[in-house]
Design a protein around this motif. Structure first.
Motif, PDB file in Angstrom:
ATOM      1  N   TYR A  30      41.497  94.384  39.637  1.00  0.00           N
ATOM      2  CA  TYR A  30      40.861  95.683  39.867  1.00  0.00           C
ATOM      3  C   TYR A  30      41.666  96.551  40.825  1.00  0.00           C
ATOM      4  N   SER A  35      32.976 104.454  36.453  1.00  0.00           N
ATOM      5  CA  SER A  35      33.659 103.400  37.197  1.00  0.00           C
ATOM      6  C   SER A  35      35.008 103.889  37.680  1.00  0.00           C
ATOM      7  N   ALA A  48      33.232  95.640  42.292  1.00  0.00           N
ATOM      8  CA  ALA A  48      33.446  95.315  40.879  1.00  0.00           C
ATOM      9  C   ALA A  48      32.189  94.705  40.276  1.00  0.00           C
ATOM     10  N   GLU A  95      38.491  97.733  35.528  1.00  0.00           N
ATOM     11  CA  GLU A  95      39.385  96.574  35.419  1.00  0.00           C
ATOM     12  C   GLU A  95      40.709  97.023  34.813  1.00  0.00           C
ATOM     13  N   TYR A 142      38.621  90.006  40.659  1.00  0.00           N
ATOM     14  CA  TYR A 142      37.217  89.598  40.651  1.00  0.00           C
ATOM     15  C   TYR A 142      36.973  88.886  39.328  1.00  0.00           C
ATOM     16  N   LEU A 172      34.095  99.710  39.671  1.00  0.00           N
ATOM     17  CA  LEU A 172      35.545  99.758  39.553  1.00  0.00           C
ATOM     18  C   LEU A 172      35.989  99.480  38.124  1.00  0.00           C
TER      19      LEU A 172
END
Length: 199
Positions: free
Chosen positions: A137, A2, A100, A107, A132, A105
């Motif tokens: 993010y 991610s 996300a 966090e 999100y 992605l």
């Protein structure tokens, strides 16, 4: 794998190991993908240069990737899928939710809070778009200003008040039900209009 996102109005930045939980070497290189050119590229390189001078143990390497951001992130998607994304990348804010949701992605809410970064440093629409499901993010990096020119005589011809163009734009937004309306709704309508008739 991610990534982390660092946002902009039309753009954001995305990263992976920069905010990873694993160990890092003492002399770390942070890879930053961007697609900026011309004057903006010069400004970005100056920012990176100054950062690197102050942080010799954790330097940023800015890498130009053609068409990175602007809704065209094919190389970024391939890098994520291959398990070798950049640490940070320029990225469109409006794409954060979909990326996300796919787990692409990282966090960063708690890390941003620990760093003392406050929402008040950003426009509401910009920082909100970087979230999100309530989680952050990305961080806004820049924004842009857009102008709408209109002909006052044409407004009068169709019965509109040329001194209140905001009302026309808001009506336009209210009566459209496609994606364009949702995109336009993110615009902050100025409460004053500059008269350019004598320019």
């Amino acid at each position: 794998m991610s990534l982390v996102v660092i946002t902009a109005l039309s753009t954001v930045a995305v990263g992976c190991s920069l905010f990873g939980d694993g160990g890092t070497s003492k002399d770390e290189v942070i890879t930053f993908w961007h697609g900026t050119t011309d004057v903006e590229k010069d400004a970005l390189e100056e920012i990176v240069k100054r950062y690197n001078e102050k942080n010799p143990k954790k330097k940023v390497e800015a890498v130009y990737i053609a068409q990175q951001g602007e809704g065209q992130n094919e190389k970024l998607l391939a890098a994520i899928a291959g398990g070798h994304p950049p640490d940070v990348a320029y990225f469109d804010r409006f794409e954060i939710g979909s990326w996300a949701a796919q787990g692409s992605l990282t966090e960063i809410t708690e890390r941003v809070e620990k760093a003392g970064i406050d929402d008040d440093s950003y426009y509401d629409y910009a920082i909100d778009e970087a979230r999100y499901k309530g989680k952050l993010y990305g961080l806004p990096m820049d924004s842009d200003a857009r102008l709408l020119f209109y002909n006052k005589d044409h407004f009068k011809e169709v019965g509109l008040d040329p001194e209140k163009p905001q009302m026309f734009l808001m009506s336009f937004i209210d009566h459209r039900d496609d994606g364009g309306a949702r995109h336009l709704a993110n615009l902050q309508i100025a409460d004053r209009v500059a008269d350019t008739s004598r320019i």
